[in-house]
Design a protein around this motif. Structure first.
Motif, short mmCIF file in Angstrom:
data_model
loop_
_atom_site.label_atom_id
_atom_site.label_comp_id
_atom_site.label_asym_id
_atom_site.label_seq_id
_atom_site.Cartn_x
_atom_site.Cartn_y
_atom_site.Cartn_z
N ALA A 1 13.23 -13.46 -30.84
CA ALA A 1 12.45 -14.63 -31.00
C ALA A 1 12.89 -15.87 -30.54
N GLY A 2 14.26 -16.34 -30.41
CA GLY A 2 14.88 -17.40 -30.11
C GLY A 2 14.80 -17.84 -28.65
N GLU A 3 15.47 -18.86 -28.21
CA GLU A 3 15.63 -19.21 -27.04
C GLU A 3 16.57 -18.04 -26.11
N VAL A 4 16.15 -17.79 -24.74
CA VAL A 4 17.40 -16.94 -24.06
C VAL A 4 17.36 -17.48 -22.90
N VAL A 5 18.80 -17.38 -22.42
CA VAL A 5 19.25 -17.95 -21.37
C VAL A 5 19.83 -16.74 -20.39
N VAL A 6 19.58 -16.51 -19.23
CA VAL A 6 20.39 -15.57 -18.40
C VAL A 6 21.49 -16.18 -17.62
N GLY A 7 22.51 -15.59 -17.71
CA GLY A 7 23.67 -16.45 -17.35
C GLY A 7 23.71 -16.27 -15.76
N ARG A 8 24.44 -17.43 -15.22
CA ARG A 8 24.58 -17.69 -13.77
C ARG A 8 25.72 -18.50 -13.57
N ASP A 9 26.54 -18.51 -12.51
CA ASP A 9 27.80 -19.24 -12.46
C ASP A 9 27.28 -20.65 -12.24
N GLY A 10 28.31 -21.49 -13.02
CA GLY A 10 27.79 -22.75 -12.88
C GLY A 10 26.77 -23.43 -13.77
N LEU A 11 26.18 -22.65 -14.51
CA LEU A 11 25.25 -23.22 -15.38
C LEU A 11 25.86 -23.90 -16.83
N THR A 12 25.33 -25.00 -17.04
CA THR A 12 25.97 -25.68 -18.11
C THR A 12 24.81 -25.86 -19.27
#
Length: 283
Positions: free
Chosen positions: A269-280
């Motif tokens: 239910a929380g926030e989801v971030v799909v990783g990508r190179d260089g993401l801060t």
């Protein structure tokens, strides 16, 4: 120094392909310290592209000794040294990390000795301390604490999730692991859980391109977590944010961010971030 997590390399496995992301490495800035988490191929360039001078290299943590997590450990430190590193660096890694480092020093002995004599550089070996760790507290320094939990990544026995706490923030890194329920307690109420993830429908793609057929598939299923498994751990732990990392597959254009989100949002239910190179990600 702001608190932030930067994903430098986000693909699972050691292979690199045109236009694709790099293997695993991350930079966590917390409590006035810069911590490199894993040193897959590309970590040196990734750090430089964050704006960091490699002369500022400080702490390095290795979760386990698969090549996509440790291949560039020696080259990172050596490159920092040629950039002007002149202060101590501490490497924390599982049993066997010291052998990786000393083996690297032996392989580059000619270059290192020549640069010390010809360029007046400090002795590289004396700048680096390797501390091998097991489960429990790895580091305590002021309000910064790092704790390790052995996870399930056969056939690798010494593979550790890491929990980094400081400045009122907590970030947990799953490392490579099959679904591992104790990780939910370990990550309880963390601000961020960085968890490896696979897409079931992507396995055919990775097996086809990499080879090894059924044997590779058996390893992936036995030793790694599907995105839905990561979401279940994150939900049970009550973390604020789930960051999907060590993605399998990560470089197949047939699978997009929407595929990853579809796998996790019905569960977490929380926030989801799909990783990508260089993401801060700011903390």
């Amino acid at each position: 120094m702001t608190h932030a997590l930067t994903l430098l390399g986000t693909k699972g496995g050691p292979a690199i392909r045109p236009g694709g992301p790099n293997p695993t490495s991350m930079l966590l800035t917390l409590s006035g310290r810069r911590m490199v988490i894993d040193c897959g191929l590309g970590v040196s360039r990734g750090l430089v592209e964050t704006g960091m001078s490699l002369k500022e290299l400080d702490l390095i943590f290795i979760t386990h000794l698969h090549s996509d997590h440790v291949l560039e450990l020696g080259p990172l430190i050596h490159t920092a040294w040629t950039t002007g590193l002149d202060h101590p660096v501490t490497v924390y890694g599982p049993p066997g990390t010291h052998a990786v480092w000393t083996g690297f020093l032996a392989s580059l002995a000619y270059d290192i000795e020549t640069r010390i004599a010809d360029e007046g550089r400090p002795d590289l070996a004396s700048l680096v301390t390797v501390t091998e760790y097991g489960p429990g507290i790895v580091l305590q320094d002021g309000d910064l604490e790092v704790e390790a939990l052995r996870v399930d990544h056969p056939p690798v026995t010494d593979c550790f999730a890491l929990k980094v706490s400081g400045s009122g923030k907590t970030v947990v890194f799953s490392a490579d692991t099959a679904p591992f329920p104790p990780l939910a307690d370990f990550a309880h109420h963390a601000d961020i859980l960085v968890h490896e993830a696979m897409l079931p429908e992507g396995l055919d793609s990775i097996v086809r391109r990499t080879g090894n057929g059924s044997r590779l598939r058996e390893h992936l299923v036995a030793s790694h977590s599907f995105a839905a498994d990561a979401a279940g751990i994150a939900q049970e732990a009550g973390v604020g944010m789930l960051v999907l990392n060590h993605l399998i597959p990560a470089d197949d254009p047939a699978f997009t961010e929407q595929h990853w989100r579809a796998a996790v949002t019905p569960i977490f239910a929380g926030e989801v971030v799909v990783g990508r190179d260089g993401l801060t990600i700011s903390l």
